[in-house]
Design an enzyme around this catalytic site. Structure first.
Site, mmCIF file in Angstrom:
data_model
loop_
_atom_site.group_PDB
_atom_site.id
_atom_site.type_symbol
_atom_site.label_atom_id
_atom_site.label_comp_id
_atom_site.label_asym_id
_atom_site.label_seq_id
_atom_site.Cartn_x
_atom_site.Cartn_y
_atom_site.Cartn_z
ATOM 1 N N ALA A 128 -21.868 -2.796 14.547
ATOM 2 C CA ALA A 128 -21.421 -1.862 15.590
ATOM 3 C C ALA A 128 -20.592 -2.628 16.614
ATOM 4 C CB ALA A 128 -22.628 -1.223 16.255
ATOM 5 N N CYS B 53 -4.254 -2.433 9.140
ATOM 6 C CA CYS B 53 -4.503 -1.643 7.924
ATOM 7 C C CYS B 53 -5.434 -0.445 8.111
ATOM 8 C CB CYS B 53 -5.075 -2.548 6.834
ATOM 9 S SG CYS B 53 -3.859 -3.738 6.275
ATOM 10 N N THR C 148 0.849 -1.200 0.000
ATOM 11 C CA THR C 148 0.000 0.000 0.000
ATOM 12 C C THR C 148 0.881 1.245 0.000
ATOM 13 O OG1 THR C 148 -1.698 -1.182 1.180
ATOM 14 C CG2 THR C 148 -1.804 1.214 1.311
ATOM 15 N N PHE D 80 -6.779 -6.111 -1.650
ATOM 16 C CA PHE D 80 -7.963 -5.810 -0.832
ATOM 17 C C PHE D 80 -8.319 -6.959 0.125
ATOM 18 C CE2 PHE D 80 -8.337 -3.632 -4.946
ATOM 19 C CZ PHE D 80 -8.360 -2.306 -4.523
#
Ligand code: UDX
Length: 456
Positions: free
Chosen positions: A260, A268, A122, A156
């Site tokens: 939640a 990441c 990344t 991903f």
């Protein structure tokens, strides 16, 4: 497929990539950490990831792990770069490892070999063009697009689902300004995924931007639902689970990644969010939304500590059972884990802590040593505890019965940070669940007033 590929950096991402690529092509994994390579050559994995060991054994004939980079460059048609890019203390990206790897690769490239260097690490927008390609050209004394080729192929995959995400990704993004690199990588991936995966081709900067934009969107989704959860807690009769389920059915929103809890951790999302905020500021845009996403996430873990204080008052010598330590289930990874923040805060308040996790005990022991106690199983962890906090929603916690908690704990006080248990089964417990209203016995006014969310 008649190609050979290599992977530079066999940390978590690199190892998964190496093992999956070896399913179809000869794959060489290189890492500058020689002990890691020796362990891998003996078949030992340095990380826990479901199915990784099975895949490694299955693809062993196609795999080679090497301590020197020469073979990994000379023999490969495509060289994947998967070294990590941590953040520096000021939030900026630390490119030192990537620079080292790129210089090594560059020094081994030869004229007109047309090797492709595929960046999976990344990196912030513009890094490939401004840092990686110039370094490759300098180290090799060759020209990109003429002698060798570069593309950005962001990753991903999710930990805990890494094999399935690599074998069957939702999409492949190929970013390059070099049409040869784009064409060759597209052909490679089409063959590898048997044309079942959508492939999007774009330029370098868009591919780099896509990776960050996706991760900060996911982070935003979690901070959004956590905000709704915190409002639900103050609204009689409300339950965030019912609200999230209904909203998620709207196709524009989707039910995924909408749970939640105590906030997002891991190696990441928090790192990428902070790095991208910094990037935005450096480009003279104040990312107000992303700053708020971060603020919500920073405050969320401490809700459980405030709830405990609200009930017990002083936490000194209170015994806490902390269930779940990894940053999410199905991994032993504790990078950025919410459990670490909660344990540290409880320790500062003088609490006694016993922890249990199916996979992450060894790593947490390295962090906390003898400052906390480590249980062999759930039962030992709950034994004579004043309060149990569920931090990570491992499947085995879901089936825990009220009878078990009652028989083992000193006091029946449960704080469910991930909505793992069914509250209806715990009616006669002191039970706090994230995003559930009507927990007045826990919500003392003075504790609510301390809520950092309430500070401007
Ligand atoms: C993430 C991205 O999902 C992945 O695409 C990228 O390649 C790497 O970063 P990962 O770090 O494996 O993957 O974890 P992820 O599944 O995204 O979970 C991150 C954190 O969010 C965890 O702490 C998890 O508990 C939390 N989370 C996730 C929630 O709180 N609610 C959710 O609904 C989903």
């Amino acid at each position: 497929m008649n190609r050979t590929v290599s992977v530079f950096g066999v940390g978590y991402l690199g190892l998964v990539t190496t093992v999956v690529l070896a399913d179809k092509v000869p794959t060489i994994g290189f890492d500058s950490d020689k002990s890691k390579i020796r362990q891998l050559n003996q078949g030992f994995l340095s990380v826990f990831e479901p199915e990784l060991e099975i895949w490694m054994k299955r693809n062993w004939v196609n795999l080679k792990f090497v301590e020197e980079p020469t073979m990994a460059v000379e023999k490969a048609d495509i060289i994947f770069l998967t070294v990590d890019t941590p953040n520096l203390s000021d939030g900026c990206q630390d490119l030192s490892r990537i620079k080292d790897a790129v210089k090594r690769i560059g020094s081994l490239l030869k004229k007109s070999e047309h090797k492709i260097i595929a960046i999976k690490s990344t990196v912030l927008p513009k890094t490939t063009e401004k840092v990686i390609i110039p370094l490759l050209e300098e180290a090799s004394n060759l020209k990109e697009s003429k002698d060798f080729h570069v593309c950005t192929v962001p990753e991903f995959l999710r930990e805990g689902h890494a094999i399935e995400d690599t074998v069957n990704p939702d999409k492949i993004v190929i970013g390059s300004n070099d049409s040869y690199a784009t064409h060759m990588m597209k052909e490679f991936y089409e063959e590898f995924h048997e044309r079942k995966t959508p492939i999007l081709c774009t330029n370098f900067v868009n591919a780099e931007m896509i990776k960050y934009a996706q991760n900060v969107f996911l982070a935003t989704k979690i901070s959004f639902i956590n905000t709704i959860a915190n409002i639900c807690e103050r609204t009689t009769g409300a339950d965030v689970e019912a609200v999230a389920e209904a909203i998620g059915l709207d196709k524009r929103i989707s039910p995924f990644f909408f749970q939640a809890g105590l906030g997002f951790g891991g190696g990441c999302l928090p790192k990428d969010l902070n790095c991208f905020r910094k990037f935005s500021q450096q480009n003279e845009y104040n990312p107000i939304l992303l700053n708020a996403v971060n603020k919500v996430n920073e405050a969320q873990p401490f809700r459980v500590v405030r709830m405990a204080e609200s009930y017990f008052g002083d936490l000194k010598k209170k015994k806490f059972a902390v269930l779940g330590l990894s940053f999410k289930p199905e991994t032993d990874d504790i990078r950025g884990a919410i459990s670490l923040k909660i344990i540290e805060t409880l320790l500062q308040k003088g609490a006694a802590i016993m922890v249990y996790d199916p996979k992450a005990m060894a790593k947490v022991k390295q962090t906390f040593g003898d400052r906390i106690s480590y249980a062999h199983d759930i039962e030992e962890c709950l034994s004579s505890a004043d309060c149990c906090i569920i931090v990570t929603e491992w499947a085995e916690f879901q089936s825990l019965t009220p009878k078990l908690f009652r028989s083992l704990m000193k006091q029946p006080v449960i704080i469910d940070g991930r909505r793992t248990l069914n509250r209806a089964d715990f009616k006669d417990f002191v039970f706090y669940g994230i995003g559930l209203a009507d927990q007045d016995h826990l919500l003392r006014e003075d504790v609510l007033a301390e809520d950092p969310d309430n500070r401007q």
